[in-house]
Design a protein around this motif. Structure first.
Motif, PDB file in Angstrom:
ATOM      1  N   SER A   1      19.464  24.893  79.539  1.00  0.00           N
ATOM      2  CA  SER A   1      18.695  25.879  80.273  1.00  0.00           C
ATOM      3  C   SER A   1      18.688  25.579  81.769  1.00  0.00           C
ATOM      4  N   ALA A   2      18.774  26.665  82.572  1.00  0.00           N
ATOM      5  CA  ALA A   2      18.627  26.524  84.016  1.00  0.00           C
ATOM      6  C   ALA A   2      17.228  26.026  84.382  1.00  0.00           C
ATOM      7  N   ARG A   3      16.294  26.153  83.448  1.00  0.00           N
ATOM      8  CA  ARG A   3      14.951  25.593  83.674  1.00  0.00           C
ATOM      9  C   ARG A   3      15.033  24.096  83.968  1.00  0.00           C
ATOM     10  N   PHE A   4      15.945  23.400  83.237  1.00  0.00           N
ATOM     11  CA  PHE A   4      16.106  21.967  83.446  1.00  0.00           C
ATOM     12  C   PHE A   4      17.074  21.653  84.581  1.00  0.00           C
ATOM     13  N   ALA A   5      17.786  22.659  85.061  1.00  0.00           N
ATOM     14  CA  ALA A   5      18.713  22.435  86.178  1.00  0.00           C
ATOM     15  C   ALA A   5      17.980  22.440  87.515  1.00  0.00           C
TER      16      ALA A   5
END
Length: 387
Positions: A98-102
């Motif tokens: 997920s881009a949330r973790f990026a």
């Protein structure tokens, strides 16, 4: 007990070294060289496929019905999708994460001219500029960009520096090894599995342990994109045990302590007899374990079987909290897995029919079909007598 003593200090030390080597899928040459040298230190001959998947055979009593263990050295990452007019990079993920973790991650961009560091940021990153719009920005790869640590104010500057579409980006794991035994880092999937295999191999080497059949130690380089162990098995392998992460999340039975045996993933159930054998080895060797199954998960097992390998497969895992994010594991699980590996590879082969690719019904396996008769507890027996 047949389990061997695991050098936990070596396990932690080699995991630190693995985490320090960037290895997103597609950029694994350096870590392949490291693992190959480590295997050679245990007096094993190492073979590489054209692209770099690793196979090292530890000879046993016979090459027939060989056993194989596999973990993957590749990790999640990203690639450059576009050189943007603002001097930043648009990205696409390598693997599923997920881009949330990026957002906020540091990374290294590998260009043909050399590497640059950078930070993945949301398109609206400054609260002083955008106020609460920062919190309302959607989550997704279209809503992040990479700020490179170089003088780049537009796309032409980026091109002049050597940036190109397709450049691979490694994400900084930011590892922490805590005194409590917890390890927090990105990319524990599956560098922790690689460390488990190397620690188990060291225990076997130090003990000069003998095995009934050859043991193939395999390390794949593209598991995170679904290719995995599709091209590293040889025809004499009868069983494949995958070492990867389990998911300690709500609704799951995985744990950060002990071994988590997976009974199935999204590709279907694992082999009944091999999984049962691994559970029995845990019980007889006093290794804590639990079972789980994963609905949104596949591993090197699936890629090997889909590629045509007719092998029994099983998946043994270390429980990971927040998999494919900022992951956390515990040394207890890693040591338990390494112990199970040693117990498994020295254990007798029960299904000798597997020594041949095909055979008739003689010696073919059986699965229980009779109705179970529950054993009554002493309290229940007394209640029956009173009635």
């Amino acid at each position: 007990m047949t389990r061997l003593t695991i050098d936990a200090d070596y396990l932690a030390k080699v995991l630190r070294k693995l985490l320090a080597i960037p290895s997103p899928t597609g950029y694994t040459d350096t870590i392949v060289r490291f693992v190959a040298k480590e295997l050679a230190s245990f007096d094993l001959k190492v073979e590489l496929t054209r692209r770099g998947a690793i196979r090292a055979n530890r000879p046993g009593g016979t090459h027939l019905g060989a056993r194989a263990l596999v973990a993957h050295v590749d990790t999640l990452g990203a690639q450059v999708k576009q050189l943007k007019d603002n001097g930043r990079l648009a990205l696409v993920p390598i693997g599923t994460w997920s881009a949330r973790f990026a957002e906020g991650a540091r990374g290294i961009i590998f260009t043909e001219k050399g590497s640059y560091s950078g930070t993945i940021l949301p398109l609206k990153a400054s609260g002083h500029t955008f106020n609460d719009e920062v919190d309302r920005l959607p989550i997704g790869w279209d809503h992040v960009e990479m700020r490179v640590d170089a003088r780049a104010r537009n796309a032409d500057d980026l091109a002049h520096l050597g940036f190109e579409v397709g450049d691979i980006i490694a994400i900084d794991p930011q590892p922490e090894f805590l005194d409590s035994g917890f390890i927090v880092s990105r990319h524990l999937d599956d560098k922790a599995g690689v460390a488990v295999m190397l620690a188990a191999l060291k225990a076997l080497h130090d003990a000069k342990a003998e095995t009934p059949v050859d043991i193939h130690w395999l390390f794949s380089i593209s598991e995170e994109v679904g290719v995995g162990a599709s091209a590293v098995l040889t025809a004499d392998v009868a069983s494949l045990v995958v070492i990867d992460n389990g998911t300690t999340a709500p609704g799951q039975n995985s744990d950060e302590f002990g071994v988590t045996l997976s009974t199935a993933d999204q590709s279907g159930p694992f082999d009944y007899h091999l999984t049962k054998k691994l559970a029995e080895l845990c019980r007889t060797n006093d290794i804590r374990y639990q079972k789980d199954l994963f609905r949104y998960y596949r591993s090197d097992s699936a890629s090997a079987v889909i590629a045509g390998a007719d092998v029994r497969t099983a998946l043994i895992t270390f429980g990971v909290d927040a998999s494919h994010g900022y992951e956390r594991i515990h040394m207890h699980a890693l040591r338990s897995l390494a112990e199970l590996v040693t117990a498994y590879v020295v254990s007798p082969v029960e299904i000798t029919r597997d020594f041949q690719p095909t055979a008739d019904l003689r010696g073919f396996t059986r699965q229980p079909t009779k109705e179970a008769v529950p054993e009554l507890s002493p309290e229940s027996e007394n209640e029956d007598l009173e009635e």
